[in-house]
Design a protein around this motif. Structure first.
Motif, PDB file in Angstrom:
ATOM      1  N   GLU A 237       0.821  -1.200   0.000  1.00 47.08           N
ATOM      2  CA  GLU A 237       0.000   0.000   0.000  1.00 47.08           C
ATOM      3  C   GLU A 237       0.863   1.263   0.000  1.00 47.08           C
ATOM      4  O   GLU A 237       1.986   1.257   0.506  1.00 47.08           O
TER       5      GLU A 237
ATOM      6  N   CYS B  25      -2.560   0.242  -4.237  1.00 52.61           N
ATOM      7  CA  CYS B  25      -2.146  -1.098  -3.823  1.00 52.61           C
ATOM      8  C   CYS B  25      -1.520  -1.785  -5.024  1.00 52.61           C
ATOM      9  O   CYS B  25      -2.220  -2.078  -6.011  1.00 52.61           O
TER      10      CYS B  25
ATOM     11  N   ILE C 136      -9.231  -7.531  -5.263  1.00 48.64           N
ATOM     12  CA  ILE C 136      -8.393  -6.702  -4.400  1.00 48.64           C
ATOM     13  C   ILE C 136      -9.299  -5.814  -3.562  1.00 48.64           C
ATOM     14  O   ILE C 136     -10.197  -5.148  -4.099  1.00 48.64           O
TER      15      ILE C 136
ATOM     16  N   TRP D  92      -9.957  -3.562   0.419  1.00 48.82           N
ATOM     17  CA  TRP D  92      -9.386  -2.701   1.466  1.00 48.82           C
ATOM     18  C   TRP D  92     -10.142  -2.929   2.776  1.00 48.82           C
ATOM     19  O   TRP D  92     -11.374  -2.821   2.824  1.00 48.82           O
TER      20      TRP D  92
ATOM     21  N   CYS E  27      -4.507  -3.304   2.264  1.00 54.04           N
ATOM     22  CA  CYS E  27      -4.890  -3.874   0.980  1.00 54.04           C
ATOM     23  C   CYS E  27      -4.894  -5.391   1.084  1.00 54.04           C
ATOM     24  O   CYS E  27      -4.027  -5.984   1.742  1.00 54.04           O
TER      25      CYS E  27
ATOM     26  N   TRP F 252      -2.531 -10.031   2.535  1.00 50.10           N
ATOM     27  CA  TRP F 252      -2.725  -8.619   2.822  1.00 50.10           C
ATOM     28  C   TRP F 252      -1.424  -7.924   3.110  1.00 50.10           C
ATOM     29  O   TRP F 252      -0.418  -8.571   3.424  1.00 50.10           O
TER      30      TRP F 252
END
Length: 124
Positions: free
Chosen positions: A6, A22, A34, A36, A96, A114
């Motif tokens: 990120e 990201c 993807i 958040w 992310c 992540w």
């Protein structure tokens, strides 16, 4: 090794904007969703937004609808989260994530991958 990275966090005044990025390497980007998460001190993790790169569908938490926009540049293996009209309650570490679908964001479960997180601080 799959590693979402990120960037773009920072300090902004209420009403301002930030764009988080990201960059996800080590995976077939088109096959992944993807997303958040965010987590503020003393609060539970919250799924904020997600984009399914295989079809382009998106998800937004109620707290993000109308203010945040998620987009993907598949050529750059990068997803962006444009955050407008920021509020102090948006202050959190933003993480992310990468998984086979956006379900991990919607139901708030640990994703396959992540990143380390980027801090967003919104001052009043």
């Amino acid at each position: 090794e799959v590693q979402p990275v990120e960037s773009g966090g920072g300090l902004v005044q209420a009403g301002g904007s930030l764009r988080l990025s990201c960059a996800a390497s080590g995976l077939i980007f088109d096959d992944y969703a993807i997303g958040w998460f965010r987590q503020a001190p003393g609060k539970e993790r919250e799924g904020v937004s997600c984009i399914n790169n295989s079809g382009g569908s998106t998800y937004y938490a109620d707290s993000a609808k109308g203010r945040f926009t998620i987009s993907s540049d598949n050529a750059k293996n990068t997803v962006y989260l444009q955050m407008n009209s920021l509020k102090p309650e948006d202050t959190a570490a933003y993480y992310c994530t990468a998984d086979v679908s956006c379900l991990h964001i919607i139901v708030n479960i640990v994703p396959d991958y992540w990143g380390q997180g980027t801090q967003v601080t919104v001052s009043s």
